[in-house]
Design a protein around this motif. Structure first.
Motif, short mmCIF file in Angstrom:
data_model
loop_
_atom_site.label_atom_id
_atom_site.label_comp_id
_atom_site.label_asym_id
_atom_site.label_seq_id
_atom_site.Cartn_x
_atom_site.Cartn_y
_atom_site.Cartn_z
N ALA A 154 41.59 -10.11 16.24
CA ALA A 154 41.29 -9.20 15.13
C ALA A 154 41.18 -7.75 15.61
O ALA A 154 41.80 -6.84 15.06
N VAL A 155 40.39 -7.53 16.65
CA VAL A 155 40.22 -6.17 17.16
C VAL A 155 41.43 -5.75 18.00
O VAL A 155 42.02 -4.69 17.77
N GLY A 175 46.30 -15.37 25.13
CA GLY A 175 46.22 -16.70 25.72
C GLY A 175 47.30 -17.70 25.34
O GLY A 175 47.10 -18.90 25.57
N LYS A 179 51.35 -15.92 21.04
CA LYS A 179 50.60 -14.66 20.86
C LYS A 179 51.32 -13.50 21.55
O LYS A 179 51.37 -12.39 21.03
N TYR A 194 47.76 -14.48 29.89
CA TYR A 194 46.86 -14.47 31.06
C TYR A 194 46.56 -15.88 31.56
O TYR A 194 46.11 -16.07 32.68
N ASN A 218 37.70 -6.40 25.90
CA ASN A 218 37.18 -7.40 24.97
C ASN A 218 36.71 -8.67 25.66
O ASN A 218 36.07 -9.51 25.03
N TYR A 246 30.46 -15.46 26.83
CA TYR A 246 29.53 -15.74 25.72
C TYR A 246 29.00 -17.19 25.74
O TYR A 246 27.91 -17.45 25.26
N PHE A 271 29.84 0.02 23.56
CA PHE A 271 29.61 0.57 22.21
C PHE A 271 29.51 -0.54 21.18
O PHE A 271 30.01 -1.65 21.37
N GLN A 273 30.25 -0.80 16.97
CA GLN A 273 30.92 -0.01 15.91
C GLN A 273 29.92 0.60 14.94
O GLN A 273 30.18 1.64 14.33
N ASN A 321 43.06 -18.68 16.89
CA ASN A 321 43.48 -17.66 15.93
C ASN A 321 44.45 -16.65 16.53
O ASN A 321 44.30 -16.20 17.65
#
Ligand SMILES: NC(=O)c1ccc[n+]([C@@H]2O[C@H](COP(=O)([O-])OP(=O)(O)OC[C@H]3O[C@@H](n4cnc5c(N)ncnc54)[C@H](OP(=O)(O)O)[C@@H]3O)[C@@H](O)[C@H]2O)c1
Length: 329
Positions: A154-155, A175, A179, A194, A218, A246, A271, A273, A321
């Motif tokens: 998405a980003v 990945g 993609k 990757y 990311n 994560y 940062f 957003q 996704n």
């Protein structure tokens, strides 16, 4: 009375989330009172931040946090007429009663031929993240070379396209081969898988032998360690996310980046957003204008059915996704 469903965090995630960590709750909601509205979810978002925030901002039994595009189905608040749409932060719920204070109306000029689901993606929080990372954090300049990882998400997919709009060379990693093909479709100059390259180091060198002016980070972890070695002197790094860590039950340790940062005199800035929330309305208009001009293409990974939210969330964390992961209620 409406029967509302919600997904709660039954048990804090330990490592990668599993089905039994989620619980589907059903409850009757009261009629909205004066000043209130009843909302029904139309599109719901699953985002990486839900994983780390589940630990820092939620306790067991809480409804999973998140945003959704919702339709007003009953209204006793003239600011939100029946049939209008809003972005709400009520989390993983089919319905909610709100007094309107925490709702963001969909921009009035939203084109009829653009799906409202984009308000959760390219013309929503992820698109804003890409824009602010590039303009406010990196101050990306024409002619520079930018590296972005999780580039087909998405980003990342918005990052690469905005960098192309700004006249930069863009390298992306993702990945799967499908993609990578998508990144080429989007106009990325170089893209690689990757997971299958024999050496990340070689892949980064081959994609830009002169190195990188900017890194839109990311992924973090091992990727970051290798990528830092390919930054040019005085390179800039926008630390947006660190998805590769994560789900770690035990924190990863070193190698530590400080020597590389010193020798190359790098500038690294994390940062959120939300720092530029005062700019959101204007920024969303800019993103929408690029969408309408065809400069910002978008793809979504749509999961049908509210009951499938945990599966959609876990699938997104595993890379199922391409583009934004959304749920059509
Ligand atoms: N700072 C902020 O304000 C802010 C706001 C929004 C998002 N973010 C961050 O931005 C990043 C992207 O978010 P998004 O919403 O655009 O998600 P996304 O990229 O649409 O989806 C997550 C993607 O991460 C990749 N991934 C998962 N595990 C990975 C691993 N171990 N190594 C490398 N890639 C992995 C997968 O793609 P592959 O198939 O390529 O592996 C997956 O599709 C996340 O780190 C998120 O936390 C930050």
């Amino acid at each position: 009375m409406v029967q509302a469903k919600s997904w709660t965090l039954a048990k804090h995630f330990d490592g990668f989330p599993k089905d039994s960590d989620f619980h589907l709750k059903v409850e009757e909601l009261p009629e909205p009172r004066d000043g209130e509205v009843l909302l029904e979810s139309v599109f719901l978002s699953v985002d990486p931040y839900m994983r780390p925030y589940s630990r820092s901002r939620m306790k067991e039994g809480d409804v999973m946090i998140g945003t959704q595009v919702a339709k007003v189905i009953q209204s006793k608040n003239p600011a939100f007429p029946v049939g209008s749409h809003v972005v709400s932060s009520y989390g993983w719920r089919t319905h909610a009663v709100s007094d309107g204070t925490d709702l963001t109306p969909i921009m009035p000029s939203w084109p009829q031929d653009v799906s409202l689901s984009l308000a959760l993606g390219t013309v929503g929080m992820p698109g804003l993240t890409a824009l602010y990372g590039i303009e406010e954090v990196l101050a990306l300049q024409k002619g520079e070379t930018l590296l972005v990882n999780a580039a087909a998400g998405a980003v990342g997919s918005v990052v690469g396209q905005i960098a192309k709009i700004k006249g930069c060379k863009v390298v992306g990693s993702a990945g799967s081969d499908a993609k990578v093909a998508y990144l080429k479709e989007l106009g990325f100059d170089e893209a690689f898988n990757y997971k299958t390259v024999s050496s990340l180091d070689e892949a980064l060198k081959k994609a830009s032998p002169d190195g990188y002016d900017c890194l839109f980070e990311n992924v973090g972890g091992h990727f970051s360690t290798v990528a830092l070695q390919h930054m040019k002197n005085f390179g800039r790094i926008a630390v947006c996310g660190s998805i590769s860590v994560y789900n770690d039950a035990t924190p990863q340790t070193g190698p530590y980046p400080h020597l590389m940062i010193i020798f190359k005199q790098l500038k690294m800035e994390g940062f959120l957003q939300s720092r530029w929330a005062h700019k959101h309305p204007e920024s969303l208009k800019r993103l929408m204008a690029w969408v309408k001009e065809g400069k910002l293409q978008h793809r979504e990974h749509v999961t049908k059915g509210f009951e499938n939210m945990p599966a959609a969330f876990m699938g997104m964390l595993q890379g199922e996704n391409t583009g934004k992961a959304v749920i059509a209620a």
